[in-house]
Structure formats: structure tokens, C-alpha cells
Design a protein around this motif. Sequence first.
Motif, short mmCIF file in Angstrom:
data_model
loop_
_atom_site.label_atom_id
_atom_site.label_comp_id
_atom_site.label_asym_id
_atom_site.label_seq_id
_atom_site.Cartn_x
_atom_site.Cartn_y
_atom_site.Cartn_z
N GLU A 1 12.04 8.50 1.81
CA GLU A 1 12.46 9.84 2.24
C GLU A 1 11.44 10.90 1.81
N HIS A 2 11.06 11.74 2.76
CA HIS A 2 10.15 12.86 2.54
C HIS A 2 10.95 14.04 1.99
N PRO A 3 10.45 14.85 1.10
CA PRO A 3 9.12 14.86 0.50
C PRO A 3 9.07 14.00 -0.77
N ILE A 4 7.86 13.76 -1.21
CA ILE A 4 7.61 13.01 -2.44
C ILE A 4 6.96 13.94 -3.47
N ALA A 5 5.94 14.66 -3.05
CA ALA A 5 5.22 15.56 -3.97
C ALA A 5 6.15 16.65 -4.48
N GLY A 6 5.97 17.01 -5.74
CA GLY A 6 6.71 18.12 -6.32
C GLY A 6 8.10 17.78 -6.83
N ILE B 1 2.66 -4.63 3.33
CA ILE B 1 3.76 -3.68 3.54
C ILE B 1 3.19 -2.32 3.16
N THR B 2 3.26 -1.37 4.06
CA THR B 2 2.74 -0.03 3.80
C THR B 2 3.92 0.93 3.66
N ILE B 3 3.91 1.70 2.58
CA ILE B 3 4.99 2.66 2.33
C ILE B 3 4.56 4.03 2.84
N CYS B 4 5.37 4.56 3.77
CA CYS B 4 5.11 5.89 4.34
C CYS B 4 6.39 6.71 4.27
N SER B 5 6.23 8.01 4.14
CA SER B 5 7.41 8.87 4.18
C SER B 5 8.02 8.80 5.57
N ASP B 6 9.32 9.03 5.63
CA ASP B 6 10.01 8.94 6.92
C ASP B 6 9.45 9.94 7.94
N LYS B 7 8.85 11.02 7.48
CA LYS B 7 8.27 12.01 8.40
C LYS B 7 6.96 11.52 9.02
N PHE B 8 6.30 10.54 8.40
CA PHE B 8 5.02 10.04 8.91
C PHE B 8 5.10 8.59 9.38
N LEU C 1 0.85 -1.19 0.00
CA LEU C 1 0.00 0.00 0.00
C LEU C 1 0.88 1.24 0.00
N ALA C 2 0.51 2.26 -0.79
CA ALA C 2 1.29 3.49 -0.83
C ALA C 2 0.37 4.65 -1.18
N LEU C 3 0.57 5.76 -0.68
CA LEU C 3 1.71 6.38 -0.05
C LEU C 3 1.21 7.20 1.14
N GLY C 4 1.81 6.96 2.29
CA GLY C 4 1.48 7.74 3.47
C GLY C 4 2.46 8.89 3.64
N ASP C 5 2.07 10.08 3.20
CA ASP C 5 2.96 11.23 3.36
C ASP C 5 2.25 12.44 3.95
N CYS C 6 1.09 12.19 4.58
CA CYS C 6 0.40 13.23 5.35
C CYS C 6 -0.47 12.49 6.38
N GLY C 7 -1.12 13.23 7.23
CA GLY C 7 -1.86 12.60 8.32
C GLY C 7 -3.03 11.73 7.90
N SER C 8 -3.91 12.25 7.06
CA SER C 8 -5.10 11.47 6.71
C SER C 8 -4.78 10.30 5.79
N CYS C 9 -3.88 10.50 4.82
CA CYS C 9 -3.57 9.39 3.91
C CYS C 9 -2.82 8.29 4.65
N THR C 10 -1.95 8.65 5.58
CA THR C 10 -1.24 7.64 6.38
C THR C 10 -2.24 6.87 7.24
#
Length: 161
Positions: free
Chosen positions: A134-139, A105-112, A78-87
Motif C-alpha cells: 500500500e502506497h505511500p511508504i516514504a515518511g 518477485i518485485t515489490i511495488c506500491s499499489d499506485k505503481f 527486489l524492492a521498492l518501486g514507489d515512483c516512476g524511475s525506481c519502478t
Amino acid sequence: MKVLNPLAETKKQETKINQIEKIEKISLINNTKPNTDTILKEITKNLNTKILKFTKPAGAPAPDHEIQKASQANLCILALGDCGSCTTWLILDAIRLEKLGTPTITICSDKFAKFAEELAKAHGASNLRIAKIEHPIAGLKKDEIIKKTRQTIEDIKGFIR
């Protein structure tokens, strides 16, 4: 005046985290966050197995019928947890799959990732597998995402061994 503590002691039911065994089919759940498609595409290049692909909204649970279909695989990523609600929703979806007998296996940014671990623990799934990216992913540009994904692939391989 008496101040009440809003945090109650609860009796949580432990969720069995399923062993990853022989992998013949992997399901991928893409929550449509920016660059998640690039991450999952890069991961599938490194997997020699049948792939089932599903998408879901980022800030919402996967529909029951999608969870049922995804549970037909030997492993779900499952991907991608890079903010509160999506994580939050990825972790809750992973727990639903684990309860159906499908390892995840859930993929999350290191910040979340820490938040994801705490949430899983609060829901009785303290050993839920969480791979960090590694965070960030967007942009970011595609080549930057691929570079970050390569380390995550090593983490995923570590879970599968």
C-alpha cells in the motif's frame, strides 16, 4: 501535413518467467528508497532460508556484478518501486535476473503496480511476479511500514506456493 505515430510496432522477444521451486537461498535487492530496509527486514523474519543482501541506487540499474551475484539464489526479491524511475529499474533488473534463470518477485506500491505490469509486458515479461504494498511508504513510522508489509508477505507466500 502528415502526422506520424511515434509508437512503432515492435517484435518483442518473450522472456521466460522461471518457476519458483525449492528455495535454499534468497537474494534481496534493496534500491535504498526510504523504508525499503524495514520492508525487507520484515520479510526476512518470515523466511527460513539463507539470505544474500544487495543494494543499488534507486534510479539506476543494478550493476552487472550485483545481478550476477543475486542470480546465484533460488529466488530474488527486489524492492521498492514507489515512483516512476525506481519502478522502471526494478522491473528491468527483475527481467535481467529472469533471463539468467533466477525467479523474481518485485515489490511495488499499489499506485505503481499497474505501470510495473505494463512495463514488464512491453518487455515480453507479462507474467513477471509483482507484489503490491500500500502506497505511500516514504515518511511513515516503522510500525506503519511493518503493518503494510504483513499483507505483502501474504502476497509473496502466494507466489511461492
